[in-house]
Design a protein around this motif. Structure first.
Motif, PDB file in Angstrom:
ATOM      1  N   TRP A 119       0.805  -1.229   0.000  1.00  0.00           N
ATOM      2  CA  TRP A 119       0.000   0.000   0.000  1.00  0.00           C
ATOM      3  C   TRP A 119       0.834   1.274   0.000  1.00  0.00           C
ATOM      4  O   TRP A 119       0.350   2.316  -0.429  1.00  0.00           O
ATOM      5  N   LYS A 120       2.079   1.228   0.454  1.00  0.00           N
ATOM      6  CA  LYS A 120       2.878   2.457   0.417  1.00  0.00           C
ATOM      7  C   LYS A 120       4.215   2.293  -0.284  1.00  0.00           C
ATOM      8  O   LYS A 120       5.003   3.233  -0.338  1.00  0.00           O
ATOM      9  N   TRP A 171      -5.831   4.415   0.027  1.00  0.00           N
ATOM     10  CA  TRP A 171      -5.349   3.328  -0.828  1.00  0.00           C
ATOM     11  C   TRP A 171      -6.515   2.399  -1.189  1.00  0.00           C
ATOM     12  O   TRP A 171      -6.657   1.995  -2.347  1.00  0.00           O
ATOM     13  N   LYS A 195      -7.769   1.565  -4.889  1.00  0.00           N
ATOM     14  CA  LYS A 195      -7.768   0.156  -5.334  1.00  0.00           C
ATOM     15  C   LYS A 195      -9.176  -0.238  -5.799  1.00  0.00           C
ATOM     16  O   LYS A 195      -9.334  -0.851  -6.859  1.00  0.00           O
ATOM     17  N   LYS A 209      -5.226   1.690  -8.499  1.00  0.00           N
ATOM     18  CA  LYS A 209      -3.999   1.061  -7.989  1.00  0.00           C
ATOM     19  C   LYS A 209      -3.827  -0.298  -8.598  1.00  0.00           C
ATOM     20  O   LYS A 209      -4.738  -1.003  -8.887  1.00  0.00           O
TER      21      LYS A 209
END
Length: 190
Positions: free
Chosen positions: A116-117, A181, A185, A190
């Motif tokens: 996620w990062k 996030w 997504k 994403k």
């Protein structure tokens, strides 16, 4: 639709909800006492369960940070105690269970930090989160603390923000980052 991010910790876990426009609409910080190890997990689970019985989110997408042991070529060795990582993973499971068990969940994600990062350090990622929200911030070595909020910030969110300790922001901003996030997504960005 709500997008909820959860950042687990043995002593300070955080939840954040953003709406489909990416605005923060809810924040919650769970603090346990000074227990360690499995005792801290049990205490945090009690606190999270009590919260889960009090609120209702409908039509949500959730992201709870999972855990990862860093090993292998090109990666820094993980120096954390494996028992601590197992305890932290248990708190992740408690948060995931609470969010799915007490609330109407469309999709649940359990991303590892890298998923996620990426490889971005916490402080830099949190600065990007603040920028995305149009929040002013002060950046420290290992995290950020918001300083200014736009006029369109909901009043009840501002009331909650006033009660967040400076040391809690490292978890709260990660929870917000996870919520954003999850939104990206879900929307296929994403």
């Amino acid at each position: 639709m709500l997008f909820i991010g959860a950042d687990p910790d043995l002593h300070t876990s955080a939840l954040a909800a953003v709406d489909s426009d990416g605005h923060v609409v809810a924040l919650e910080v769970f603090r346990s006492k000074g227990e360690t190890g499995r005792e801290a997990v049990v205490e945090m689970a009690k606190i999270i369960a009590a919260f889960g019985n009090q609120v209702a989110f409908d039509d949500q997408v959730i992201a709870v940070e999972s855990q990862e042991i860093y090993r292998g070529a090109g990666q820094k060795a993980d120096t954390k105690n494996p028992d601590d990582l197992l305890c932290l993973a248990t708190v992740s499971g408690v948060l995931l269970g609470m969010l799915q068990g007490f609330h109407k969940t469309k999709i649940a994600y359990l991303p590892k930090p890298k998923e996620w990062k990426g490889d971005v350090p916490k402080a830099i990622h949190q600065a990007r989160t603040c920028t995305k929200l149009e929040w002013g911030y002060k950046q420290f070595k290992d995290h950020c603390v918001p300083t200014d909020f736009p006029d369109n910030t909901l009043l009840h969110v501002l009331d909650i923000i006033e009660k967040i300790r400076q040391s809690d922001w490292k978890h709260v901003l990660d929870a917000i980052g996870l919520a954003l996030w999850a939104k990206d997504k879900y929307e296929g960005k994403k």
